[in-house]
Design an enzyme around this catalytic site. Sequence first.
Site, mmCIF file in Angstrom:
data_model
loop_
_atom_site.group_PDB
_atom_site.id
_atom_site.type_symbol
_atom_site.label_atom_id
_atom_site.label_comp_id
_atom_site.label_asym_id
_atom_site.label_seq_id
_atom_site.Cartn_x
_atom_site.Cartn_y
_atom_site.Cartn_z
ATOM 1 N N GLU A 192 0.834 -1.191 0.000
ATOM 2 C CA GLU A 192 0.000 0.000 0.000
ATOM 3 C C GLU A 192 0.878 1.254 0.000
ATOM 4 O O GLU A 192 1.923 1.307 0.656
ATOM 5 C CB GLU A 192 -0.934 0.001 1.219
ATOM 6 C CG GLU A 192 -1.982 -1.090 1.131
ATOM 7 C CD GLU A 192 -3.041 -1.018 2.210
ATOM 8 O OE1 GLU A 192 -4.198 -1.391 1.929
ATOM 9 O OE2 GLU A 192 -2.721 -0.590 3.342
ATOM 10 N N CYS A 228 3.638 8.639 0.811
ATOM 11 C CA CYS A 228 4.123 7.703 1.826
ATOM 12 C C CYS A 228 4.400 6.369 1.137
ATOM 13 O O CYS A 228 3.482 5.719 0.630
ATOM 14 C CB CYS A 228 3.075 7.553 2.927
ATOM 15 S SG CYS A 228 3.581 6.474 4.281
ATOM 16 N N CYS A 238 6.202 -6.681 7.767
ATOM 17 C CA CYS A 238 7.195 -6.087 8.664
ATOM 18 C C CYS A 238 7.588 -7.112 9.714
ATOM 19 O O CYS A 238 6.792 -7.980 10.079
ATOM 20 C CB CYS A 238 6.607 -4.835 9.329
ATOM 21 S SG CYS A 238 7.815 -3.841 10.251
ATOM 22 N N CYS A 242 5.389 -3.797 16.143
ATOM 23 C CA CYS A 242 5.068 -2.697 17.053
ATOM 24 C C CYS A 242 3.596 -2.822 17.437
ATOM 25 O O CYS A 242 2.719 -3.000 16.584
ATOM 26 C CB CYS A 242 5.343 -1.353 16.395
ATOM 27 S SG CYS A 242 7.102 -1.106 16.021
ATOM 28 N N CYS A 245 0.738 -0.697 15.704
ATOM 29 C CA CYS A 245 0.802 -0.555 14.241
ATOM 30 C C CYS A 245 0.128 -1.732 13.559
ATOM 31 O O CYS A 245 0.458 -2.902 13.835
ATOM 32 C CB CYS A 245 2.262 -0.460 13.797
ATOM 33 S SG CYS A 245 2.485 -0.299 12.019
ATOM 34 N N CYS A 251 -1.452 7.006 9.581
ATOM 35 C CA CYS A 251 -0.220 6.463 10.153
ATOM 36 C C CYS A 251 -0.519 5.218 10.987
ATOM 37 O O CYS A 251 -1.366 5.238 11.869
ATOM 38 C CB CYS A 251 0.435 7.540 11.022
ATOM 39 S SG CYS A 251 1.984 7.024 11.778
#
Length: 403
Positions: A120, A133, A140, A144, A147, A378
């Site tokens: 994305e 972005c 990942c 976190c 996230c 975010c």
Amino acid sequence: MSLDTLAAERREPTAHPSTSAKPSLIGMDRAALAAALGAIGVPQRQQKMRSAQLWHWLYLRGAASFDAMSNVGRDLRQALAEHYSILRPEIVSEQISVDGTRKWLFRFPPEGAGRPVEVETVYIPEEGRGTLCVSSQVGCTLTCRFCHTGTQRLVRNLTAGEIVAQIIAARERIGDFPDLATPEGAIVPAEGRLVSNIVMMGMGEPLYNFDNVREALRIASDGEGLSLSKRRITLSTSGVVPEIARTGSEIGCMLAISLHAVRDELRDELVPINKKWPIAELLQACRNYPGLSNARRITFEYVMLKGVNDSLAEARELVRLLKGIPAKINLIPFNPWPGSAYECSDWDQIELFAEVVNRAGYASPIRTPRGRDIFAACGQLKSASERLTRRERETQGLVEAGA
């Protein structure tokens, strides 16, 4: 049509579906372009000139086909088309928020014997600027806690070409490349560009894909191509300390740190990489960042989590920790996603936190949430790519990297 319906609209564009098995020229630097030309018989004495032509058409003019390269001979255009591709990624879906933010789901073809992957990319239009972005990995490794991307396991690193292709595809989609038919199109405009800033804040940890990110950002900042100032390119890291100095010396972009806590025990929970490189080591790497100055401040990102990290005592400790570092502190209201364990801090508390930081002399803007209604804000990005098998990941060298 209601605003909610508009925000949720999903389009199925088919422009430039990336289905070619031919190697792509997108993401190649000048030396690689020269080598690609040599491989199809272009004499060495012509390679520098021909690679400069390709660079111009790929990165400045945004040509989507070899036929559009009007100053390249017909025979060479035909040879290039037979052996190479400049296709964009397939746009699987496009969502447009009520605030104008756009989110694309891009699909890239298999790399070697792998599978197609999806990432994305988000475009945020603002007055006087437009920020793209960009993702660096599919999934990942960092997990976190706040996230959404961290809930998707790592599939693979993106290549330099796939990182650059996100920029090219986004600029093409919003009409940010010059008209190929006009002479003025050969000039980089001084103003009015729709993509004026790039942030490596999409899916993945950029510094766990350092070499590809470096090569992509060198192309993005080249003055004869995409021509984005290094001061308008920001790389965000969760704290891969050994690569921070290299980022300054080998890329030279602006740096952002995903901090989010002022105590190691809390940051260990929120940003688990802190167990490997705790706050003191991370901040020392920031103090040593090449080129650090008041004109090139480090941005510290701090997501505001209700009752977790938003007390005024923590605001004061944040100020103490950052003493002596030219810095800006971005306060990010938490953007919820399905299954998240946290709530956003109350707005009054965020403003009180910001006031403490401001009084200490640091700029502490509160980031306005953008694209929440399409999960483009975010911490909300996530694709549907499947996780690779362990054998596939070993082949791509990801197991050793801690995937």
